[in-house]
Design an enzyme around this catalytic site. Structure first.
Site: not given
Ligand code: DON
Length: 308
Positions: A64, A67, A192, A244, A262
């Site tokens: 993430s 993002k 994505y 988050y 994550v």
């Molecule tokens: O889309 C997902 O759930 C993971 N590829 C990334 C999630 C993550 O790192 C936290 N998201 N805000």
């Protein structure tokens, strides 16, 4: 300010015991295969030096953290009006992959670009004809930020994400039903998951942070990569939504604009001072790197990095 490898090394060893209390992410199977005891940090100072400590050669997928990068890219490509027509500016207080507020919020657009739904809406705006061209244009943009033209994504992680992306898939279909996004959902999922699977080490992450810390100017060439107003928007989202539903606590305890992923990576920006890249894969219950958070806290207190 003089920060040495020895200082950072001490901090890394001080927080390493926390890795025993965290959990490796499980919902993306390929991410689960890492050594949970790893901790690494890099500080890319704006004067040019990159100070590192810990398991710094280890690469990880940025998840993430991407993002922030896709947001900066799409703001450049499409402008503020188009982006904020499709995503909001407010924190959710919910987990990053929650669908709840998408249904109850009016209009049904995602509350911000740092949650999965919002990032999907941003990535859906990536320009180009077909998956490969859209990817290549984004990759070129990232190459300027990292100063590395060989930037790639981890195939195994991306496949693993695609195979287990039903929640993201449902968010994307929901968004298409409500005209927040258009086009092919599977192509969007491909793009994505590629952006989430981009692989780098903490030095490269810190280098990206340094560009933001210098208001969009490349720390080595002095060239302008991002306009300052885009850097300002990204930093603000990092403060309000970057960790988050723990962003408020992080702002109080650390006070550094940051974005987590994550896989256990954290990108930090200390305006006017340095970019920070941290990696430690064992996560707390909200999905933030446990030792990574402690390390950021220690650094912020020691060097007075809080912006508040
Ligand atoms: O889309 C997902 O759930 C993971 N590829 C990334 C999630 C993550 O790192 C936290 N998201 N805000």
């Amino acid at each position: 300010m003089r920060i040495t490898h020895g200082d950072l090394d001490r901090f890394v060893e001080q927080v390493r015991p926390y890795t025993e209390y965290g959990q490796i992410v499980e919902y993306i199977p390929a991410l689960a295969k890492v050594d949970p005891s790893q901790v690494s940090i890099a500080l890319h100072m704006l004067e040019g030096e990159c100070v590192t400590a810990g398991d710094t050669e280890e690469t990880f997928t940025i998840q993430s953290i991407s993002k922030v990068l896709s947001l900066a890219y799409i703001l450049m490509e499409r402008g503020e009006a188009e982006v904020f027509h499709r995503v909001g500016m407010e924190p959710t207080g919910d987990p990053f992959n929650s669908i709840a507020k998408l249904e109850t919020n009016r209009p049904n657009k995602p509350l911000n670009p740092m949650i999965n739904a919002g990032a999907l809406a941003v990535t859906a705006l990536m320009p180009g004809d077909g998956l490969e061209e859209r990817w290549e244009r984004f990759r070129k943009f990232l190459s300027a930020l990292t100063d590395k033209d060989t930037l790639t994504f981890n195939d195994e992680v991306q496949q693993s994400e695609l195979e287990t992306a039903d929640l993201n898939r449902s968010l994307a279909y929901f968004l298409r039903q409500h005209q927040v996004i258009q086009g092919d959902v599977e192509e969007l999922l491909q793009l994505y998951t590629r952006q989430c699977s981009i692989e780098m080490n903490c030095q490269e992450l810190a280098r990206i942070g340094a560009v933001f810390a210098r208001d969009g100017i490349c720390p080595t060439s002095g060239e302008s990569i991002l306009p300052p107003y885009i850097v300002r928007i990204c930093k603000t989202f990092m403060v309000t939504c970057g960790m988050y539903n723990a962003s408020g606590e992080f702002a109080i305890k650390v006070g550094i604009p940051a974005k987590t992923g994550v896989s256990g990576g954290i990108l930090g920006i200390v305006p006017g001072v340095c970019g920070i890249g941290v990696y430690s894969p064992a996560l707390d219950e909200k999905g933030n790197s446990l030792a990574g958070w402690k390390l950021m806290e220690l650094i912020s207190r020691t060097y007075d990095f809080s912006m508040f």
